[in-house]
Design a protein around this motif. Structure first.
Motif, PDB file in Angstrom:
ATOM      1  N   TYR A   1       0.813  -1.213   0.000  1.00 45.92           N
ATOM      2  CA  TYR A   1       0.000   0.000   0.000  1.00 45.92           C
ATOM      3  C   TYR A   1       0.845   1.261   0.000  1.00 45.92           C
ATOM      4  O   TYR A   1       0.495   2.250  -0.645  1.00 45.92           O
ATOM      5  N   THR A   2       1.955   1.239   0.738  1.00 48.01           N
ATOM      6  CA  THR A   2       2.803   2.431   0.755  1.00 48.01           C
ATOM      7  C   THR A   2       3.415   2.682  -0.617  1.00 48.01           C
ATOM      8  O   THR A   2       3.514   3.829  -1.063  1.00 48.01           O
ATOM      9  N   MET A   3       3.796   1.612  -1.314  1.00 44.43           N
ATOM     10  CA  MET A   3       4.355   1.777  -2.655  1.00 44.43           C
ATOM     11  C   MET A   3       3.282   2.277  -3.626  1.00 44.43           C
ATOM     12  O   MET A   3       3.565   3.088  -4.513  1.00 44.43           O
ATOM     13  N   TYR A   4       2.053   1.789  -3.452  1.00 46.96           N
ATOM     14  CA  TYR A   4       0.952   2.256  -4.300  1.00 46.96           C
ATOM     15  C   TYR A   4       0.717   3.749  -4.075  1.00 46.96           C
ATOM     16  O   TYR A   4       0.537   4.516  -5.030  1.00 46.96           O
ATOM     17  N   ALA A   5       0.714   4.158  -2.801  1.00 48.38           N
ATOM     18  CA  ALA A   5       0.507   5.568  -2.481  1.00 48.38           C
ATOM     19  C   ALA A   5       1.629   6.429  -3.048  1.00 48.38           C
ATOM     20  O   ALA A   5       1.392   7.527  -3.545  1.00 48.38           O
ATOM     21  N   GLU A   6       2.853   5.926  -2.986  1.00 48.39           N
ATOM     22  CA  GLU A   6       3.987   6.682  -3.529  1.00 48.39           C
ATOM     23  C   GLU A   6       3.859   6.848  -5.040  1.00 48.39           C
ATOM     24  O   GLU A   6       4.180   7.900  -5.594  1.00 48.39           O
ATOM     25  N   LYS A   7       3.370   5.794  -5.714  1.00 46.89           N
ATOM     26  CA  LYS A   7       3.175   5.886  -7.172  1.00 46.89           C
ATOM     27  C   LYS A   7       2.146   6.964  -7.516  1.00 46.89           C
ATOM     28  O   LYS A   7       2.228   7.617  -8.553  1.00 46.89           O
ATOM     29  N   LYS A   8       1.148   7.129  -6.621  1.00 41.39           N
ATOM     30  CA  LYS A   8       0.100   8.125  -6.837  1.00 41.39           C
ATOM     31  C   LYS A   8       0.508   9.505  -6.313  1.00 41.39           C
ATOM     32  O   LYS A   8      -0.262  10.459  -6.408  1.00 41.39           O
ATOM     33  N   ARG A   9       1.694   9.578  -5.734  1.00 45.11           N
ATOM     34  CA  ARG A   9       2.221  10.829  -5.168  1.00 45.11           C
ATOM     35  C   ARG A   9       1.362  11.354  -4.028  1.00 45.11           C
ATOM     36  O   ARG A   9       1.178  12.559  -3.859  1.00 45.11           O
ATOM     37  N   TRP A  10       0.821  10.424  -3.250  1.00 42.69           N
ATOM     38  CA  TRP A  10       0.097  10.792  -2.046  1.00 42.69           C
ATOM     39  C   TRP A  10       1.061  10.852  -0.875  1.00 42.69           C
ATOM     40  O   TRP A  10       2.068  10.144  -0.845  1.00 42.69           O
ATOM     41  N   LYS A  11       0.737  11.668   0.113  1.00 39.19           N
ATOM     42  CA  LYS A  11       1.582  11.799   1.296  1.00 39.19           C
ATOM     43  C   LYS A  11       1.248  10.691   2.291  1.00 39.19           C
ATOM     44  O   LYS A  11       0.096  10.501   2.650  1.00 39.19           O
ATOM     45  N   ILE A  12       2.285   9.983   2.759  1.00 34.49           N
ATOM     46  CA  ILE A  12       2.108   8.875   3.700  1.00 34.49           C
ATOM     47  C   ILE A  12       2.704   9.279   5.044  1.00 34.49           C
ATOM     48  O   ILE A  12       3.809   9.807   5.113  1.00 34.49           O
ATOM     49  N   GLU A  13       1.954   9.020   6.116  1.00 29.94           N
ATOM     50  CA  GLU A  13       2.436   9.341   7.450  1.00 29.94           C
ATOM     51  C   GLU A  13       2.095   8.204   8.408  1.00 29.94           C
ATOM     52  O   GLU A  13       0.941   7.796   8.521  1.00 29.94           O
ATOM     53  N   ILE A  14       3.112   7.652   9.077  1.00 26.09           N
ATOM     54  CA  ILE A  14       2.903   6.575  10.033  1.00 26.09           C
ATOM     55  C   ILE A  14       2.242   7.149  11.281  1.00 26.09           C
ATOM     56  O   ILE A  14       2.701   8.133  11.853  1.00 26.09           O
ATOM     57  N   MET A  15       1.155   6.500  11.726  1.00 24.52           N
ATOM     58  CA  MET A  15       0.450   6.921  12.929  1.00 24.52           C
ATOM     59  C   MET A  15       0.899   6.112  14.145  1.00 24.52           C
ATOM     60  O   MET A  15       1.170   6.648  15.214  1.00 24.52           O
ATOM     61  N   ASN A  16       0.970   4.793  13.974  1.00 23.98           N
ATOM     62  CA  ASN A  16       1.349   3.907  15.071  1.00 23.98           C
ATOM     63  C   ASN A  16       1.803   2.583  14.468  1.00 23.98           C
ATOM     64  O   ASN A  16       1.288   2.157  13.441  1.00 23.98           O
ATOM     65  N   SER A  17       2.786   1.937  15.094  1.00 21.57           N
ATOM     66  CA  SER A  17       3.264   0.655  14.582  1.00 21.57           C
ATOM     67  C   SER A  17       3.696  -0.242  15.727  1.00 21.57           C
ATOM     68  O   SER A  17       4.150   0.228  16.765  1.00 21.57           O
ATOM     69  N   ASN A  18       3.503  -1.528  15.515  1.00 22.50           N
ATOM     70  CA  ASN A  18       3.883  -2.537  16.499  1.00 22.50           C
ATOM     71  C   ASN A  18       4.664  -3.611  15.761  1.00 22.50           C
ATOM     72  O   ASN A  18       4.083  -4.502  15.153  1.00 22.50           O
ATOM     73  N   ALA A  19       5.982  -3.509  15.808  1.00 24.86           N
ATOM     74  CA  ALA A  19       6.848  -4.404  15.038  1.00 24.86           C
ATOM     75  C   ALA A  19       7.083  -5.726  15.765  1.00 24.86           C
ATOM     76  O   ALA A  19       6.921  -5.827  16.985  1.00 24.86           O
ATOM     77  N   THR A  20       7.452  -6.757  14.993  1.00 22.35           N
ATOM     78  CA  THR A  20       7.806  -8.051  15.561  1.00 22.35           C
ATOM     79  C   THR A  20       9.314  -8.233  15.506  1.00 22.35           C
ATOM     80  O   THR A  20      10.025  -7.493  14.817  1.00 22.35           O
ATOM     81  N   GLU A  21       9.807  -9.239  16.201  1.00 22.18           N
ATOM     82  CA  GLU A  21      11.232  -9.532  16.201  1.00 22.18           C
ATOM     83  C   GLU A  21      11.693 -10.099  14.861  1.00 22.18           C
ATOM     84  O   GLU A  21      12.883 -10.151  14.570  1.00 22.18           O
ATOM     85  N   LEU A  22      10.747 -10.545  14.022  1.00 19.90           N
ATOM     86  CA  LEU A  22      11.083 -11.178  12.750  1.00 19.90           C
ATOM     87  C   LEU A  22      11.157 -10.190  11.599  1.00 19.90           C
ATOM     88  O   LEU A  22      11.379 -10.572  10.454  1.00 19.90           O
ATOM     89  N   GLY A  23      10.943  -8.921  11.889  1.00 21.28           N
ATOM     90  CA  GLY A  23      11.047  -7.910  10.851  1.00 21.28           C
ATOM     91  C   GLY A  23       9.723  -7.485  10.244  1.00 21.28           C
ATOM     92  O   GLY A  23       9.700  -6.629   9.363  1.00 21.28           O
ATOM     93  N   GLY A  24       8.618  -8.085  10.707  1.00 16.57           N
ATOM     94  CA  GLY A  24       7.308  -7.687  10.201  1.00 16.57           C
ATOM     95  C   GLY A  24       6.572  -6.816  11.198  1.00 16.57           C
ATOM     96  O   GLY A  24       7.185  -6.200  12.078  1.00 16.57           O
ATOM     97  N   TYR A  25       5.258  -6.770  11.069  1.00 16.58           N
ATOM     98  CA  TYR A  25       4.443  -5.945  11.951  1.00 16.58           C
ATOM     99  C   TYR A  25       3.234  -6.731  12.442  1.00 16.58           C
ATOM    100  O   TYR A  25       2.579  -7.428  11.673  1.00 16.58           O
TER     101      TYR A  25
END
Length: 224
Positions: A2-26
């Motif tokens: 989704y972030t790559m899609y938004a970048e292609k459309k030149r939309w502004k992306i802003e992270i609100m909150n994230s909860n990462a895992t030890e394996l590199g995902g979310y």
């Protein structure tokens, strides 16, 4: 994707909150997308996305199935929904990342509980407590608006379900099958054998097909 899609459309992306895992995902991530037509495109992604793949640790080549829930909400302006400050419980705490990374030294993270509904939102990605509070309030306002809309539309739920589906997030809307290289959207029975391109954010073909389908269903409903 989704972030790559938004970048292609030149939309502004802003992270609100994230909860990462030890394996590199979310485990969970919330972000905002700002730009002309952003919600009208992303709204079709709301639902349960099923992933079928062979994990790197799987020596027998067995396919593992997992799922991710996606919620897409419009940002609601303050003039559209007023929140009584007496209905809010606001807690501040110290933000931190996995493995002790990115730990703040001040209580800048904010958690807001809407007491009448029990809705809870949090934000910890900004170093400023004030900015985290503002972001959390935006998310809360959007979720309250969605709740109000759901209640408002309850009387026509049966008719809507017969026309365009229930929209329940517990429904599986799409499957990503990596071994076969295919993506299937179950709402419109569309299968595309271009999973790599789709994971790189090229989802216009999916979105355009969904938009055409739902516009057609809406016109059918209006002509009943």
């Amino acid at each position: 994707m989704y972030t790559m899609y938004a970048e292609k459309k030149r939309w502004k992306i802003e992270i609100m909150n994230s909860n990462a895992t030890e394996l590199g995902g979310y485990k969970e991530i919330s972000f905002s997308v700002n730009g002309q037509g952003a919600y009208s495109r992303f709204k079709y992604e709301s639902g349960v996305h099923r992933v079928q793949r062979v994990p790197e640790t799987e020596s027998q080549g067995r396919i593992q199935t997992s799922a991710a829930s996606v919620a897409v909400l419009p940002e609601v302006e303050e003039v559209e929904l007023e929140i009584n400050q007496n209905d809010l419980k606001i807690d501040v705490f110290r933000a931190g990342g996995p493995g002790g990374q990115c730990v703040n030294t001040t209580d800048s993270a904010v958690r807001i509980t809407h007491l009448p509904t029990g809705l809870v939102v949090s934000c910890q990605d900004e170093k400023s407590q004030h900015k985290n509070k503002d972001k959390a309030l935006k998310v809360l306002r959007s979720r309250l608006y969605e709740l109000m809309e759901a209640e408002r539309n309850a009387s026509i739920a049966a008719e809507r379900k017969s026309q365009v589906g229930s929209g329940d997030r517990s429904e599986r809307i799409r499957t990503y099958n990596f071994p076969q290289g295919r993506v299937t959207d179950h709402r419109i029975n569309l299968t595309l054998y271009k999973i790599d391109a789709i994971m790189d954010g090229e989802i216009d073909e999916l979105v355009d097909s969904l938009a055409t389908h739902y516009q057609s269903e809406k016109l059918k409903g209006e002509n009943l």
